[in-house]
Design an enzyme around this catalytic site. Structure first.
Site, short mmCIF file in Angstrom:
data_model
loop_
_atom_site.label_atom_id
_atom_site.label_comp_id
_atom_site.label_asym_id
_atom_site.label_seq_id
_atom_site.Cartn_x
_atom_site.Cartn_y
_atom_site.Cartn_z
N HIS A 102 0.88 -1.17 0.00
CA HIS A 102 0.00 0.00 0.00
C HIS A 102 0.92 1.22 0.00
O HIS A 102 2.00 1.19 0.61
CB HIS A 102 -0.84 0.12 1.26
CG HIS A 102 -1.73 -1.06 1.58
ND1 HIS A 102 -1.28 -2.17 2.24
CD2 HIS A 102 -3.06 -1.26 1.37
CE1 HIS A 102 -2.28 -3.02 2.41
NE2 HIS A 102 -3.38 -2.50 1.89
N ASP A 105 2.22 1.99 3.40
CA ASP A 105 3.17 1.08 4.06
C ASP A 105 4.59 1.49 3.75
O ASP A 105 5.47 1.37 4.59
CB ASP A 105 3.11 -0.38 3.54
CG ASP A 105 1.74 -0.94 3.40
OD1 ASP A 105 0.89 -0.62 4.22
OD2 ASP A 105 1.55 -1.73 2.44
C1 XUL Z 1 -7.15 -6.86 4.57
C2 XUL Z 1 -6.40 -7.25 3.38
C3 XUL Z 1 -5.60 -6.17 2.74
C4 XUL Z 1 -5.53 -6.23 1.26
C5 XUL Z 1 -4.84 -5.08 0.62
O1 XUL Z 1 -7.88 -7.86 5.15
O2 XUL Z 1 -6.39 -8.39 2.98
O3 XUL Z 1 -4.34 -6.19 3.31
O4 XUL Z 1 -4.91 -7.39 0.83
O5 XUL Z 1 -5.42 -3.87 0.94
#
Ligand code: XUL
Ligand code: CO
Length: 437
Positions: A102, A105
């Protein structure tokens, strides 16, 4: 290797099933060819930056325990840039070829969008140079549209247009950075794209806004020349009471209704499948039936706890099922197996990150070998083919070809009488699977 984050841990070797070394692969031998393809290309393993590099291992009852000696604990860009070296050292030592992130992150969120974007660009410089140095690739990028308080009532489905606009601006940048880093995909997971209560919610309008948002992403990708695959990741709840992308079937319906099925595939996560009351295999089969299985977030849940525990997958039965599906599909194209998983709060040392990933990779290696052997054996596939063989000729072929209606079916039954059908043989097939596990 220049970084000092894991000085006592070497590149993890393959030592085979007789090894008792916890820092060795027993089954995952990267280059071993199974079914015409090296193991690594079957899996395309990915490291989830948010867990492996950032997760403090807090739970609702206590703060984080994770020891990250390389991290100074600040939200500075310098710290974020230093972390990049650690991430790539970790991936090189575990032999993981892809990562996912993300925006928030990898780089801190600033006081303004401009500041956030500048930080992201600085960290992207570091990511780009490490990718070049190591050959490690970006499997997919995404934007965190669920942590900042502005998104507490949703992002694309926020009732507030200013928030929708902010989310759009954030995804624009995340998509551009993903494109710059050669990302092979871009994921939407709508943690807060749902509702907490229907009393304050215009569900229809929120769904239309979500569709508009995804169309904007598709349009922007076209504009900047991003040709990677978009994914939507189903999850029924948590943090929302209900998420609109609740399971594979709900996602497919939404994508079809809003003319998005040509542009998005599904990224299926095991723990989300079980939270939705489905098995992982069910979610994969539903996605595959629509030609829309794109990628996998490889983890598992604790069925006794019942929330999204994001554990590393170690169950060979589960990895066998996943690999049977993937082999049937012909393997990943843009997607991969992203370890969206974290060690337990009790497993807080850096070496635990290695044990966790090694275990997941070995579990998938065994799953692949078992699944390949089941397919080579052929009895399972043959059983299923035989089970439907009455549609290959006679009245079945006419039904399959849509050449008959109820009148012809009535005439058929009147002339043929009561059908006699064989057993479904569930137990025999369960035994057959266990012959291989
Ligand atoms: C949350 C989840 C996230 C997604 C990306 O449950 O799985 O980490 O994979 O936003
Ligand atoms: Co996930």
């Amino acid at each position: 290797m220049s970084s000092e984050a894991f000085p006592d841990i070497p590149v993890i070797p393959f030592e085979g099933p007789d090894s008792r070394n916890p820092l060795a692969f027993k089954h995952y031998d990267k280059e071993e060819v199974i079914g015409g393809k090296p193991m690594k290309d079957h899996f395309r393993f990915g490291m989830a930056y948010w867990h492996t590099m950032r997760n403090p291992l807090a739970d609702p009852f206590g703060p984080g325990t994770s020891q990250k000696p390389w991290d100074d604990g600040t939200d500075s860009v310098e710290n974020a840039v230093k972390r990049v070296d650690v991430a790539f050292e970790f991936m090189q030592k575990t032999g993981i070829d892809f990562y996912c992130f993300h925006d928030r992150d990898v780089a801190p969120e600033g006081a303004t969008l401009k500041e956030s974007n500048e930080s992201l660009d600085r960290v992207a410089d570091a990511l780009e140079s490490k990718q070049k140095e190591t050959g490690i690739k970006l499997l997919w990028g995404t934007a965190c549209l669920f942590a900042h308080p502005r998104y507490n009532q949703g992002a694309a489905t926020s009732p507030y247009a200013e928030v929708f606009a902010y989310a759009g601006a954030q995804v624009k940048k995340a998509l551009e950075v993903t494109h710059r880093l050669g990302g092979e995909g871009y994921t939407f997971w709508g943690g807060r794209e749902g509702y907490s209560t229907l009393w304050n919610t215009n569900l229809k309008q929120e769904l239309e806004h979500l569709a508009a948002f995804l169309h904007m992403a598709v349009d922007h990708a076209r504009k900047i020349g991003f040709t990677g695959q978009f994914y939507i990741e189903p999850k029924p709840r948590e943090p929302s009471t209900h998420q609109y992308d609740s399971d594979s079937a709900a996602c497919l319906n939404f994508l079809r209704e809003h003319d998005l099925l040509d542009h998005l595939k599904l990224n299926i996560e095991t723990n989300h499948a079980t939270l939705a009351g489905h098995s992982m295999m069910h979610e994969l089969e539903v996605a595959m039936a629509a030609g829309a299985l794109g990628s996998i977030d490889a983890n598992t849940g604790d069925e006794l706890i019942g929330w999204d525990t994001d554990q590393f997958p170690t169950n060979i039965y589960l990895t066998t099922q996943i690999m049977l599906c993937l082999l049937k599909m012909g393997g990943f194209t843009t997607g991969g197996l992203n370890f969206d998983a974290k060690p337990r709060r009790e497993s807080f040392e850096p070496v635990d990150l290695f044990h966790a990933h090694i275990g997941g990779m070995d579990a998938f290696a065994r799953g692949l070998k078992v699944a390949h052997a089941i397919r080579e054996d052929g009895r399972l596939d043959q059983f299923v083919a035989d089970r439907y063989s009455s549609y290959d000729s006679g009245i079945g072929a006419k039904i399959q070809g849509r050449e008959v209606g109820f009148e012809q079916l009535e005439a058929h039954v009147l002339s043929q009488g009561e059908p006699s059908i064989p057993s479904g043989r569930q137990e025999m097939l369960e035994n057959l699977i266990n012959e291989f596990i």
